[in-house]
Design a protein around this motif. Structure first.
Motif, PDB file in Angstrom:
ATOM      1  N   GLN A   1      -3.313 -12.756   1.861  1.00 44.49           N
ATOM      2  CA  GLN A   1      -4.214 -11.609   1.769  1.00 44.49           C
ATOM      3  C   GLN A   1      -5.368 -11.856   0.790  1.00 44.49           C
ATOM      4  OE1 GLN A   1      -0.600  -8.639   2.870  1.00 44.49           O
ATOM      5  NE2 GLN A   1      -2.014  -7.803   1.396  1.00 44.49           N
TER       6      GLN A   1
ATOM      7  N   CYS B   1     -10.420   4.178  12.255  1.00 45.49           N
ATOM      8  CA  CYS B   1      -9.385   3.534  11.430  1.00 45.49           C
ATOM      9  C   CYS B   1      -8.178   4.447  11.416  1.00 45.49           C
ATOM     10  CB  CYS B   1      -9.882   3.315   9.999  1.00 45.49           C
ATOM     11  SG  CYS B   1     -10.219   4.855   9.121  1.00 45.49           S
TER      12      CYS B   1
ATOM     13  N   ASN C   1      -1.956  -5.141  -1.472  1.00 44.11           N
ATOM     14  CA  ASN C   1      -3.315  -5.501  -1.073  1.00 44.11           C
ATOM     15  C   ASN C   1      -4.271  -5.488  -2.268  1.00 44.11           C
ATOM     16  OD1 ASN C   1      -4.882  -6.384   1.070  1.00 44.11           O
ATOM     17  ND2 ASN C   1      -5.652  -4.336   1.539  1.00 44.11           N
TER      18      ASN C   1
ATOM     19  N   SER D   1      -3.780  -4.629  11.842  1.00 44.85           N
ATOM     20  CA  SER D   1      -3.821  -4.246  10.426  1.00 44.85           C
ATOM     21  C   SER D   1      -4.012  -5.467   9.537  1.00 44.85           C
ATOM     22  CB  SER D   1      -2.547  -3.502  10.002  1.00 44.85           C
ATOM     23  OG  SER D   1      -1.535  -4.407   9.608  1.00 44.85           O
ATOM     24  N   PHE D   2      -4.303  -5.184   8.263  1.00 44.48           N
ATOM     25  CA  PHE D   2      -4.543  -6.237   7.272  1.00 44.48           C
ATOM     26  C   PHE D   2      -3.316  -7.094   7.012  1.00 44.48           C
ATOM     27  CE2 PHE D   2      -2.380  -4.841   3.325  1.00 44.48           C
ATOM     28  CZ  PHE D   2      -1.980  -3.559   3.693  1.00 44.48           C
ATOM     29  N   LYS D   3      -2.149  -6.635   7.445  1.00 43.81           N
ATOM     30  CA  LYS D   3      -0.917  -7.353   7.125  1.00 43.81           C
ATOM     31  C   LYS D   3      -0.912  -8.776   7.685  1.00 43.81           C
ATOM     32  CE  LYS D   3       0.912  -3.575   5.396  1.00 43.81           C
ATOM     33  NZ  LYS D   3       1.302  -3.371   4.002  1.00 43.81           N
TER      34      LYS D   3
ATOM     35  N   THR E   1      -7.889  -0.678   6.473  1.00 44.82           N
ATOM     36  CA  THR E   1      -6.682  -1.500   6.560  1.00 44.82           C
ATOM     37  C   THR E   1      -6.022  -1.498   7.941  1.00 44.82           C
ATOM     38  OG1 THR E   1      -5.677   0.431   5.550  1.00 44.82           O
ATOM     39  CG2 THR E   1      -6.073  -1.460   4.116  1.00 44.82           C
TER      40      THR E   1
ATOM     41  N   THR F   1     -10.267   5.565   1.575  1.00 39.64           N
ATOM     42  CA  THR F   1     -11.353   4.844   0.887  1.00 39.64           C
ATOM     43  C   THR F   1     -12.649   5.654   0.893  1.00 39.64           C
ATOM     44  OG1 THR F   1     -11.828   3.696   2.960  1.00 39.64           O
ATOM     45  CG2 THR F   1     -10.446   2.531   1.352  1.00 39.64           C
TER      46      THR F   1
ATOM     47  N   LEU G   1     -10.084   0.356  -1.998  1.00 37.37           N
ATOM     48  CA  LEU G   1      -9.042   0.197  -0.986  1.00 37.37           C
ATOM     49  C   LEU G   1      -7.900   1.187  -1.182  1.00 37.37           C
ATOM     50  CD1 LEU G   1      -7.128  -3.138  -1.637  1.00 37.37           C
ATOM     51  CD2 LEU G   1      -8.988  -2.398  -3.038  1.00 37.37           C
TER      52      LEU G   1
ATOM     53  N   VAL H   1     -12.367  -1.176   2.186  1.00 34.05           N
ATOM     54  CA  VAL H   1     -11.503  -1.970   3.065  1.00 34.05           C
ATOM     55  C   VAL H   1     -10.757  -1.017   3.994  1.00 34.05           C
ATOM     56  CG1 VAL H   1      -9.619  -3.648   3.185  1.00 34.05           C
ATOM     57  CG2 VAL H   1     -11.222  -3.700   1.243  1.00 34.05           C
TER      58      VAL H   1
ATOM     59  N   SER I   1      -6.399   4.240   5.819  1.00 34.71           N
ATOM     60  CA  SER I   1      -7.652   3.523   5.550  1.00 34.71           C
ATOM     61  C   SER I   1      -8.763   4.469   5.116  1.00 34.71           C
ATOM     62  CB  SER I   1      -8.118   2.792   6.806  1.00 34.71           C
ATOM     63  OG  SER I   1      -7.082   2.044   7.376  1.00 34.71           O
TER      64      SER I   1
ATOM     65  N   GLN J   1     -10.176  -4.589   8.426  1.00 40.37           N
ATOM     66  CA  GLN J   1      -8.970  -5.403   8.605  1.00 40.37           C
ATOM     67  C   GLN J   1      -8.118  -4.930   9.791  1.00 40.37           C
ATOM     68  OE1 GLN J   1     -10.318  -7.814   6.958  1.00 40.37           O
ATOM     69  NE2 GLN J   1      -8.275  -8.440   6.344  1.00 40.37           N
TER      70      GLN J   1
END
Ligand code: F0G
Length: 450
Positions: free
Chosen positions: A231, A365, A259, A126-128, A396, A372, A252, A394, A369, A119
């Motif tokens: 998301q 990353c 998330n 970022s995943f945001k 992030t 994980t 995650l 994931v 992140s 992500q």
């Protein structure tokens, strides 16, 4: 706020508290249940009316579609989002992120295979972004005069970018000196008003919630259920990438716990639509010094009826997840509990080393992140993950989000907040070469002789 959106599309906001469960219009600018204070879900009355095969074909066709929304990995799935079909999305072509095979990380974790859903490949790194495109679109529809958030950095960078695209004034609240330079730089460059506050993320979060209560600010932290809607589409994208199969485990990082809540909701809806046959186990990994959710999990496993206790002074170098009072813990708990997942902690050393291994994949990353991969290694040792289980982690945030951390690790100078030196176990320090071509040649030759 001017309300333009109609209530005819079969979605509503519903309190998740079992003894409340009241519903509200999706155009109500509320973040928690006005009656009991519970978290809100976007609930969908017509979920089972959709034909799974038709949807999956439509979503795949859109990958080559001409509508700008088709190029977004979020809006491509717009049938499952709470908007009219002609919604004008505030988008930066987010989503459609890679799912990488990660053999080095797999062997580090002593499992046969591991895939990394990155992500950090989103527009602001970022995943945001997958949640922010939806929350800012809703802000735009509601005619918000100001959007705001508290942040450990990534939400700030993402909101700043989407608010700029929507041309809505934007304020972000961050704890002074506690967010990475790169994230702060992004927010400044995208034109947000950055408010630096003494305290930590949790105090920023409390302040901004208080200030948004009078309706003058549209709050876009993940307590806002529209963020979760965006998301959740990552679960759709991931399931599609896996041919509508799910992995045994999805792992995650956990901070404010939006998330994990979103993945839970996404997979729950995929199951209800008949697109998948079962849910993956959803497991959440926290840093040892910022782990209220992991403590709750341990205590809940030992005895039911335990209460959630915030961590008053969270500590971790993974600044993105330096959070002690996660607002979405009840939704995240639902995801972990219903899928029989785990919540665990990893040490600062484990995070740093796992991060270096992910880097050596050529992927990289940010520190949060890497919890994980560190967590998967630990779950393997604990017997919670078997060698031949299928596992997706994931990632992030992008490696460039926190380069101070990276440089310190590789030069053996990374220290925890209590000044404990971490080992650069997989450090790759730069080599100073003096002495001209002969010396350079010697160093280069060494490289080919490994
Ligand atoms: N990883 C990264 C890179 C993050 O930025 C965050 C959260 C998380 C993991 C945790 O996700 O909160 O949904 O459990 N960052 C927030 C922020 C809090 O303000 O950027 P979560």
């Amino acid at each position: 706020m001017t309300i333009e959106q109609e209530d005819t599309i079969g979605f509503e906001q519903r309190c998740i508290e079992p003894n409340c469960g009241l519903s509200y219009s999706i155009t109500d600018p509320i973040y928690v249940c006005p009656t009991c204070g519970g978290l809100l879900d976007i609930a969908w009355a017509e979920l089972s009316n959709h034909d799974a095969l038709t949807l999956s074909v439509l979503w795949r066709e859109r990958l080559t579609g001409s509508d700008p929304r088709d190029r977004s990995g979020v809006w491509r799935f717009r049938e499952v989002l709470p908007f009219e079909s002609d919604v004008a999305a505030i988008s930066l072509n987010e989503g459609n992120t890679p799912l990488y095979d990660a053999p080095r990380s797999a062997s580090y974790c002593e499992i046969d295979g591991l895939r990394l859903k990155h992500q950090g490949a989103n527009p602001t790194g970022s995943f945001k972004d997958t949640g922010m495109t939806v929350a800012v679109t809703q802000a735009h529809i509601l005619g918000a005069k100001l959007v705001a958030c508290a942040s450990t950095g990534n939400t700030a960078a993402s909101l700043a970018a989407y608010a700029a695209r929507a041309d809505i004034p934007c304020a972000i609240m961050v704890p002074t000196g506690q967010i990475s330079h790169a994230k702060l730089a992004q927010a400044l460059d995208y034109g947000a008003r950055v408010l630096e506050i003494e305290g930590n993320f949790d105090s920023c979060m409390r302040d901004i919630r208080e200030l948004s209560r009078d309706g003058s600010i549209y709050l876009v932290n993940s307590i806002n259920p529209f963020r979760i809607e965006g998301q959740k589409t990552v679960a759709f994208e991931l399931a599609e990438q896996l041919g509508w199969q799910v992995p045994d485990h999805l792992v995650l990082p956990g901070g404010n716990l939006g998330n994990s809540s979103a993945f839970g909701k996404g997979f729950r809806e995929l199951l209800a639509l008949g697109l998948i046959k079962r849910m993956p186990r959803i497991s959440v990994v926290q840093a040892e010094g910022a782990a209220p959710f992991a403590k709750y999990f341990d205590e809940y496993s030992a005895s039911t009826g335990t209460s959630f206790i915030d961590e008053a002074d969270p500590q971790t170098l993974a600044s993105a997840i330096k959070i002690g009072a996660p607002v979405s813990w009840k939704k995240a708990w639902r995801a972990v509990h219903e899928t029989e997942g785990y919540v665990l902690t990893v040490s600062e050393q484990e995070i740093a080393d796992a991060k270096a291994i992910i880097g050596r994949e050529g992927i990289g990353c940010e520190p949060a992140s890497a919890t994980t991969v560190a967590g998967i290694a630990k779950m393997r040792v604990n017997g919670q993950i078997k060698r031949d289980d299928s596992v997706v982690a994931v990632l992030t945030g992008n490696v460039l989000k926190d380069t101070d951390y990276v440089n310190k690790y590789h030069t053996n100078s990374l220290e925890t907040e209590s000044k404990r030196r971490l080992f650069g176990t997989y450090a790759n320090p730069p080599v100073a070469v003096a002495g001209g071509h002969d010396e350079l040649r010697r160093v280069l030759t060494e490289l080919t002789e490994r």
